[in-house]
Design an enzyme around this catalytic site. Structure first.
Site, PDB file in Angstrom:
ATOM      1  N   ILE A  69       0.739  -1.085  -0.089  1.00 64.91           N
ATOM      2  CA  ILE A  69      -0.039  -0.082  -0.039  1.00 64.91           C
ATOM      3  C   ILE A  69       0.963   1.234   0.127  1.00 64.91           C
ATOM      4  CG2 ILE A  69      -1.708   1.321   1.091  1.00 64.91           C
ATOM      5  CD1 ILE A  69      -2.459  -1.597   2.747  1.00 64.91           C
ATOM      6  N   CYS A  70       0.588   2.080  -0.981  1.00 62.79           N
ATOM      7  CA  CYS A  70       1.257   3.392  -0.891  1.00 62.79           C
ATOM      8  C   CYS A  70       0.625   4.374  -0.444  1.00 62.79           C
ATOM      9  CB  CYS A  70       1.739   3.794  -2.521  1.00 62.79           C
ATOM     10  SG  CYS A  70       2.590   5.256  -2.671  1.00 62.79           S
TER      11      CYS A  70
END
Length: 161
Positions: free
Chosen positions: A98-99
């Site tokens: 997840i960014c």
């Protein structure tokens, strides 16, 4: 995105244990809407189901998060990834990474598992389209052998979704 040295997995410190026990107790009394913690004996690794909010692209879809806490939590951010299959989202890679800045550079010890979960649900809820990041294939290829997302030097350039 470039890699740096991998963090080693060590037992939780006393401070981390106390903090996580408190967070778990609070979670059990008042879980965030759309989330369900799957209880295990392992305080250092949580499995959390997240259900998309009504009226969003992910409404009624359920995904699973894996949260691993480092030795010095909350001074250091937990590692949070989606377990396969990860939702298609412009900031979620197909390997579950997840960014999201609060999981890395913008982490604060004042944050909790609850606040992280709410941020992830907000990120999902604001997405206008189900699609992978433009560099998904390259990133996933470079993450072979179980590389942690915490080893990535993320570039946070888009806060619209």
């Amino acid at each position: 995105m470039t890699s740096s040295s991998a963090p080693s997995r060590k037992a939780l410190s006393k401070i981390a244990c106390n903090r996580l026990q408190k967070e778990l107790s609070e979670w059990q009394l008042n879980p965030p809407t759309g989330f369900r913690h799957k209880v295990t004996d392992n305080l250092q690794k949580w499995t959390i189901d997240v259900t998309g909010a009504p009226g969003t692209l992910y409404a009624n879809e359920t995904y699973q998060l894996q949260v691993e806490f480092p030795e010095h939590y909350p001074m250091e951010a937990p590692q949070v990834v989606f377990v396969s299959p990860a939702p298609s989202h412009p900031h979620i890679y197909s390997n579950g990474h997840i960014c999201l800045d609060i999981l890395y550079d913008s982490w604060s010890p004042a944050m909790t598992v609850n606040s992280v979960c709410i941020s992830i649900l907000s990120m999902l809820s604001s997405s206008p389209a189900k699609q992978r990041p433009a560099d998904n294939d390259r990133y996933v290829k470079n993450c072979k052998n179980g590389r942690s997302p915490k080893e990535t030097r993320w570039w946070f350039h888009d806060d619209k979704v």
